[in-house]
Motif scaffolding. Structure first.
Motif, PDB file in Angstrom:
ATOM      1  N   ALA A 201       5.279 -13.228  -3.670  1.00 29.63           N
ATOM      2  CA  ALA A 201       5.072 -11.979  -2.935  1.00 29.63           C
ATOM      3  C   ALA A 201       3.626 -11.535  -3.075  1.00 29.63           C
ATOM      4  CB  ALA A 201       5.996 -10.888  -3.473  1.00 29.63           C
ATOM      5  N   LYS A 202       3.098 -10.974  -2.011  1.00 29.89           N
ATOM      6  CA  LYS A 202       1.749 -10.423  -2.055  1.00 29.89           C
ATOM      7  C   LYS A 202       1.834  -8.926  -2.332  1.00 29.89           C
ATOM      8  CE  LYS A 202       1.589 -12.292   1.911  1.00 29.89           C
ATOM      9  NZ  LYS A 202       1.298 -12.745   3.288  1.00 29.89           N
ATOM     10  N   GLY A 204       1.777  -5.025  -1.944  1.00 22.81           N
ATOM     11  CA  GLY A 204       2.015  -4.214  -0.764  1.00 22.81           C
ATOM     12  C   GLY A 204       0.770  -3.453  -0.347  1.00 22.81           C
ATOM     13  N   ARG A 205       0.617  -3.288   0.962  1.00 17.96           N
ATOM     14  CA  ARG A 205      -0.497  -2.479   1.455  1.00 17.96           C
ATOM     15  C   ARG A 205      -0.153  -1.006   1.335  1.00 17.96           C
ATOM     16  NH1 ARG A 205      -0.778  -4.847   7.308  1.00 17.96           N
ATOM     17  NH2 ARG A 205       1.396  -5.225   6.775  1.00 17.96           N
TER      18      ARG A 205
ATOM     19  N   SER B  24       9.218  -6.230  -4.132  1.00 20.38           N
ATOM     20  CA  SER B  24       8.341  -7.272  -3.598  1.00 20.38           C
ATOM     21  C   SER B  24       6.921  -6.749  -3.417  1.00 20.38           C
ATOM     22  CB  SER B  24       8.895  -7.774  -2.262  1.00 20.38           C
ATOM     23  OG  SER B  24       7.995  -8.673  -1.649  1.00 20.38           O
ATOM     24  N   ARG B  25       6.804  -5.536  -2.893  1.00 20.35           N
ATOM     25  CA  ARG B  25       5.478  -4.942  -2.729  1.00 20.35           C
ATOM     26  C   ARG B  25       4.770  -4.789  -4.071  1.00 20.35           C
ATOM     27  NH1 ARG B  25       3.735  -1.810   1.236  1.00 20.35           N
ATOM     28  NH2 ARG B  25       3.367  -0.051  -0.133  1.00 20.35           N
ATOM     29  N   LYS B  26       5.565  -4.581  -5.139  1.00 16.45           N
ATOM     30  CA  LYS B  26       4.981  -4.426  -6.463  1.00 16.45           C
ATOM     31  C   LYS B  26       4.912  -5.756  -7.214  1.00 16.45           C
ATOM     32  CE  LYS B  26       4.254  -0.146  -5.948  1.00 16.45           C
ATOM     33  NZ  LYS B  26       2.925   0.471  -6.093  1.00 16.45           N
ATOM     34  N   GLN B  27       5.255  -6.860  -6.540  1.00 14.88           N
ATOM     35  CA  GLN B  27       5.172  -8.206  -7.124  1.00 14.88           C
ATOM     36  C   GLN B  27       5.969  -8.342  -8.405  1.00 14.88           C
ATOM     37  OE1 GLN B  27       0.648  -8.352  -7.031  1.00 14.88           O
ATOM     38  NE2 GLN B  27       1.160 -10.303  -6.101  1.00 14.88           N
ATOM     39  N   PHE B  77      14.461 -11.417  -1.944  1.00 14.82           N
ATOM     40  CA  PHE B  77      13.576 -12.243  -2.777  1.00 14.82           C
ATOM     41  C   PHE B  77      13.239 -13.554  -2.059  1.00 14.82           C
ATOM     42  CE2 PHE B  77      12.878 -15.360  -6.245  1.00 14.82           C
ATOM     43  CZ  PHE B  77      11.848 -14.726  -6.906  1.00 14.82           C
ATOM     44  N   ASN B  81       8.584 -12.937   2.084  1.00 13.31           N
ATOM     45  CA  ASN B  81       7.254 -13.351   2.536  1.00 13.31           C
ATOM     46  C   ASN B  81       7.230 -13.754   4.010  1.00 13.31           C
ATOM     47  OD1 ASN B  81       8.666 -15.658   2.274  1.00 13.31           O
ATOM     48  ND2 ASN B  81       7.165 -16.747   1.009  1.00 13.31           N
ATOM     49  N   GLU B  84       6.157  -9.663   8.485  1.00 10.58           N
ATOM     50  CA  GLU B  84       4.757  -9.289   8.652  1.00 10.58           C
ATOM     51  C   GLU B  84       4.476  -8.010   7.874  1.00 10.58           C
ATOM     52  OE1 GLU B  84       1.621  -7.811  11.874  1.00 10.58           O
ATOM     53  OE2 GLU B  84       3.687  -8.139  12.547  1.00 10.58           O
ATOM     54  N   SER B  85       5.393  -7.040   7.953  1.00  4.44           N
ATOM     55  CA  SER B  85       5.204  -5.809   7.186  1.00  4.44           C
ATOM     56  C   SER B  85       6.489  -5.437   6.474  1.00  4.44           C
ATOM     57  CB  SER B  85       4.783  -4.657   8.103  1.00  4.44           C
ATOM     58  OG  SER B  85       4.911  -3.446   7.379  1.00  4.44           O
ATOM     59  N   ARG B  86       6.447  -5.595   5.136  1.00  5.26           N
ATOM     60  CA  ARG B  86       7.633  -5.223   4.373  1.00  5.26           C
ATOM     61  C   ARG B  86       7.855  -3.723   4.394  1.00  5.26           C
ATOM     62  NH1 ARG B  86       5.463  -8.050  -0.811  1.00  5.26           N
ATOM     63  NH2 ARG B  86       3.618  -7.380   0.329  1.00  5.26           N
ATOM     64  N   TYR B  87       6.769  -2.943   4.456  1.00  3.64           N
ATOM     65  CA  TYR B  87       6.963  -1.498   4.391  1.00  3.64           C
ATOM     66  C   TYR B  87       7.619  -0.974   5.666  1.00  3.64           C
ATOM     67  CZ  TYR B  87       6.241   3.351   3.218  1.00  3.64           C
ATOM     68  OH  TYR B  87       6.458   4.662   2.924  1.00  3.64           O
ATOM     69  N   ARG B  88       7.218  -1.573   6.804  1.00  6.20           N
ATOM     70  CA  ARG B  88       7.840  -1.151   8.053  1.00  6.20           C
ATOM     71  C   ARG B  88       9.344  -1.481   8.034  1.00  6.20           C
ATOM     72  NH1 ARG B  88       4.802  -0.257  12.718  1.00  6.20           N
ATOM     73  NH2 ARG B  88       3.034  -1.317  11.743  1.00  6.20           N
ATOM     74  N   LEU B  91      11.216   0.934   5.890  1.00  6.78           N
ATOM     75  CA  LEU B  91      11.491   2.232   6.524  1.00  6.78           C
ATOM     76  C   LEU B  91      12.649   2.132   7.508  1.00  6.78           C
ATOM     77  CD1 LEU B  91       7.957   3.802   7.175  1.00  6.78           C
ATOM     78  CD2 LEU B  91       9.644   4.463   5.462  1.00  6.78           C
ATOM     79  N   LEU B 190      10.606   7.567  13.519  1.00  4.88           N
ATOM     80  CA  LEU B 190       9.755   6.463  13.085  1.00  4.88           C
ATOM     81  C   LEU B 190       8.949   5.904  14.249  1.00  4.88           C
ATOM     82  CD1 LEU B 190      11.958   4.354  10.635  1.00  4.88           C
ATOM     83  CD2 LEU B 190       9.838   5.570  10.129  1.00  4.88           C
ATOM     84  N   LYS B 191       9.614   5.765  15.394  1.00  3.47           N
ATOM     85  CA  LYS B 191       8.970   5.086  16.531  1.00  3.47           C
ATOM     86  C   LYS B 191       7.999   6.009  17.260  1.00  3.47           C
ATOM     87  CE  LYS B 191      10.046   1.750  20.123  1.00  3.47           C
ATOM     88  NZ  LYS B 191       8.922   0.944  19.622  1.00  3.47           N
TER      89      LYS B 191
END
Lengths: 222, 222, 222
Positions: A201-202, A204-205, B24-27, B77, B81, B84-88, B91, B190-191
């Protein structure tokens, strides 16, 4: 089982000391040490008792626990300026508390539910929640988010305890071996930087970059 | 009511996935995914059960929930990867979980208390608290503080559920319409960045500027 | 004891107002004000009830409390832009809430357990936990970590209440004198910067400097 109480008191004492060390890092007054000591020392067991439906919680039934957190916090208040690094000491005492509480939590979970799976969960919860509270309240980066093995050490200790019992080990042996192995795993992680794979995992932005909040522009800072 | 269980399991799964995406964002390592998945998936319902006096909490009574959070965390897990955007994604799954949990929480609150007002509160609590815990533990800016409609979506779904029942709708219809509308409201927010009026409030200034802490000066950083 | 209810309602109202002021500082919408008002107003008492095993918690048994937090939040929503400093007002209302809740919490702890020590603990918990939740959820620096006397004021009020009862004072006198003294102590701390000795502790260094996390280097930011 008297060893159970002894291990439990010891776990509460070392976790309370980590809370008091956090209070020292934040330059709180003596009452702040007592508060952070109590929250950290009894936080994990409190959540465990609430989830298992064992209320009033353990330290209401036996206020000795509060005497212990108070004593540990006072000891830290009197001695904290002698340590070269309070944070390093905090992490090592946290490791000891984690080791003691993962078997204690698993023992209580198993006794209350009979389920080995739930014993693992109450073991991990009891071992980690006091430290989570401490870091949240002190505004410190959570020890959960450090890269070295942490939650896994609590899982290892809880699992070894449950398995030892299943294979017929005496309770005291299951408790001691679980706690010892959990401490060795976490201690090795602290000393040698042991990690588990993170699945490539990379990082997070920044959320505000990924999903920019849209706010009306007609407002100025005041 | 079997659809109730199905919606509940689905809500737990999507919330657990959002927790694993945070991990994942926090590795974090795989155990970190499992931990954040579990805390996020079952956190809201745990608080709801405690408040209503229904202890031991739901996942102690039915550990299937833990199997679901574990499966969801492992799935994330293995696949995180690819996004493209885990945060999106986080949400949007959070929106789905919010929609499912606001009606589930309202249903349980109504069943336990008979009060429509309390049903709204348990609906909102159940729908938001898992995400609150996830963001707190991961050290992320809380989704509560984003400007787009969030809590209001949970309120809308809970209210529609309660009103539909009051007007004689079948439970399944009340559940589905409440969840659907909550998802549409949050998804639209969101949109399209939907917001509600904020009462012309200006952003708060830094507390340390407004009320400067007075600390003795004879101490240096070490 | 009707004065008990009155003080309790007043405490819930002022704490709810502090939560709504936080929502205002964060420019949330009206539902955000209601949410933060409720969490802050009833958070401390909720934890107290859970720990004492008194579930369902007080506001489930008497939803009047939710009406009060809602009214307080709406009042703040309508008036917040008139105040020169919302944070200063927040701290003063928080002081009033702290004073009311430390005696209320001690009274309930004493009634439930008969233990003066536990009464002090439930007094402090009830008085501080709503504010802790407010600051955590709003992402504000915790009022716990400010240098002026805070937890100590709650302890003083709880202790005076317990001692007054022990020396035979009428309950209403014990309640009022405990709350008044707690408010004077905290108010003096706000106005004059009163502090207690901090044991010559130095500020903590950044954890990442003391114990640098070791992370594999083959990963770039994305």
């Amino acid at each position: 089982m008297s060893m159970l109480s002894l291990l439990d008191y010891a776990g509460v004492a070392v976790f309370a000391a980590t809370g008091a060390l956090s209070a020292s890092r934040k330059q709180l007054d003596i009452i702040g040490y007592l508060f952070f000591g109590a929250v950290t020392g009894i936080g994990g067991g409190t959540l465990r008792d609430l989830i298992l439906g064992q209320a009033p919680v353990f330290w209401v039934r036996d206020p000795t626990y509060l005497v212990i957190t108070t004593a540990a916090a006072i000891a830290v208040f009197l001695s904290a300026n002698r340590f070269e690094s309070r944070y390093r000491l905090l992490l090592w005492l946290d490791a000891a508390g984690l080791a003691l509480f993962c078997v204690m939590g698993a023992e209580k979970g198993l006794a209350a539910t009979g389920s080995p799976l739930l014993a693992l969960v109450t073991g991990i919860l009891t071992a980690t929640f006091g430290g989570i509270l401490r870091d949240l309240l002190a505004g410190e980066p959570s020890v959960l988010l450090r890269p070295e093995i942490y939650i896994s050490a609590a899982l290892t200790g809880s699992a070894l305890f449950v398995l030892s019992l299943a294979f017929g080990a005496a309770p005291w042996l299951a408790l001691l071996s679980g706690a010892l192995v959990a401490f060795l795993v976490r201690g090795g992680a602290l000393k040698f930087g042991w990690t588990l794979p993170t699945g490539r995992a990379k990082p997070g932005r920044d959320p505000d970059v990924v999903m920019p909040p849209r706010r009306r522009d007609d407002q100025q800072e005041t």
